[in-house]
Design an enzyme around this catalytic site. Structure first.
Site: not given
Length: 443
Positions: A292, A335, A341, A350, A365, A371
């Protein structure tokens, strides 16, 4: 510094305007008849525009003639220091019926829920999520005021309802899935025609620019040709009761009065302008093999800090795209980040949190706050049959990412009554899959 973007959304009431150039026929729940708005293409270009009603209104060969065409006043708007390098020097020359200096003194005005007091409430390092922000009931009270942007860049993202933005440079119609940037010092007004809601990002200390493409090459992401700058438009109008100019200065609001329209610029030229961009034009880069890729590949605009590669603010989107990564967990990874963020959702669902994160809502976040995907997303995508598929179809999520820590106001944590206090529960059901006896499969 991007401090209070996480606690307010742009929420508007119906506004009734007596402007003869109103781009709307009838105050109904939807638009009926539009006049054609024209734009110039490009990002950071040297533009030149004059209202077609006054041909030849741009001076030829110089910026500040002794007498301007049509008896106009010449006024320079500087968006950078005079001595900035050419590559970062921002300024435009405006040729107007009366200069902006002619106004009554500024006086303090009520700031409402706007605050510069970041110590009202204690810091909250938790994952925060807001349900869609409420839209006030429509009012027949007429609003007629002009705002002056004293921030380096102010980005508007309507999530529901079109907005007509009138600036000294011309008019822009901005619809959901488009963004508009109004730069420091520019006077503007906003007309809304129905229930309207959206997001605002204020950036201090730098102007937005396009991110460097590096190995991507010469083309990709947000292409310069897709940005649109309005053409010159003016009104020569006086109002007996006066125009109200609202000025945000050092975190507080001030207002002054003048009897003539601030939108009296007949012609202008320069590279310091407002602009808009349709997010559907973003040329998506994505992984075509495995793993990713980091979300920085979805950066539309960046406001750089003095540290190379570190942004005061990045504007990032998560647009529809193909997912084809092999033997990969395709949704966003778990993460912890040295950046803050703030996310919003314009439409759709989403991918990492299909429930709970709704259009018109938001999440924050903070720096180093963990998160990632909720339990349903993790379980589903850990066992999914991997094949080429469309991701985020019909969806547009975005992120304001900043190297600064964001403080949330009392309005954001309490007054708005939109904070989802059960947000943390979306990860509560994550279970251990650890197997100490696991062996790699034979090939």
């Amino acid at each position: 510094m991007t401090k209070h973007i996480c606690c307010r959304s742009l929420i508007g009431k119906e506004r009734y305007s007596d402007s003869p150039q109103l781009l709307f026929s009838g105050l109904l729940s939807h638009f009926a008849t539009y006049f054609v708005l024209k734009y110039m293409s490009g990002f950071g270009n040297e533009f030149a525009s004059e209202d077609s009603r006054c041909p030849g209104s741009l001076p030829e060969g110089q910026n500040n003639p002794q007498v301007c065409p049509y008896g106009l006043y010449a006024e320079q708007l500087s968006g950078s220091a005079f001595t900035c390098p050419r590559s970062t020097n921002k300024r435009s020359w405006l040729y107007r019926i009366l200069p902006s200096v002619r106004h009554k003194p500024f006086t303090p005005m009520s700031c409402g829920d706007l605050t510069e007091n970041w110590n009202e409430v204690e810091p909250d390092p938790n994952q925060l999520r807001w349900k869609p922000f409420n839209i006030p009931k429509s009012s027949e009270k007429k609003v007629d005021f002009i705002s002056v942007n004293k921030i380096h860049s102010c980005t508007y993202l309507p999530q529901q309802g079109e907005i007509l933005i009138t600036t000294e440079f011309g008019k822009m119609m901005v619809e959901p899935n488009e963004i508009c940037v109004i730069q420091q010092g520019m006077r503007f007004s906003v007309d809304v025609f129905r229930e309207t809601r959206g997001y605002i990002l204020e950036v201090f200390g730098a102007h937005f620019e396009l991110p460097d493409l590096g190995p991507i090459g010469a083309n990709g992401l947000a292409n310069p040709r897709d940005f649109q700058t309005p053409v010159a438009w003016y009104e020569d109008r006086t109002v007996a009761t006066g125009y109200t100019i609202v000025n945000k200065y050092q975190g507080k609001l001030f207002s002054c009065q003048q009897d003539f329209s601030p939108f009296n610029v007949v012609a202008w030229h320069g590279n310091y302008t407002p602009y808009k961009y349709n997010l559907e034009n973003f040329m998506v880069i994505n992984c075509v093999a495995f793993d990713h890729a980091d979300p920085s590949i979805f950066t539309v605009l960046t406001a750089k800090s003095t540290r190379p590669g570190v942004a005061i603010a990045d504007f990032v989107i998560f647009p529809p795209r193909w997912g084809i990564a092999d033997h990969t967990f395709r949704p966003p990874y778990y993460h912890r980040n040295c950046m803050s963020e703030f996310m919003g959702l314009i439409k759709g669902h989403y991918e990492a949190k299909e429930e709970g994160f709704q259009p018109g809502g938001a999440s924050l976040h903070s720096i180093m706050t963990p998160h990632g995907p909720d339990v349903d997303c993790f379980e589903k995508n850990s066992t999914a049959v991997l094949k080429p598929e469309r991701v985020a179809e019909g969806t547009m999520a975005f992120m304001f990412e900043s190297s600064f820590s964001m403080a949330v106001t009392k309005w954001g944590l309490d007054t708005c009554h939109c904070l989802d206090k059960s947000y943390y529960k979306c990860w509560e059901a994550l279970k251990s899959h650890f197997n100490p006896n696991w062996k790699p499969s034979s090939k």
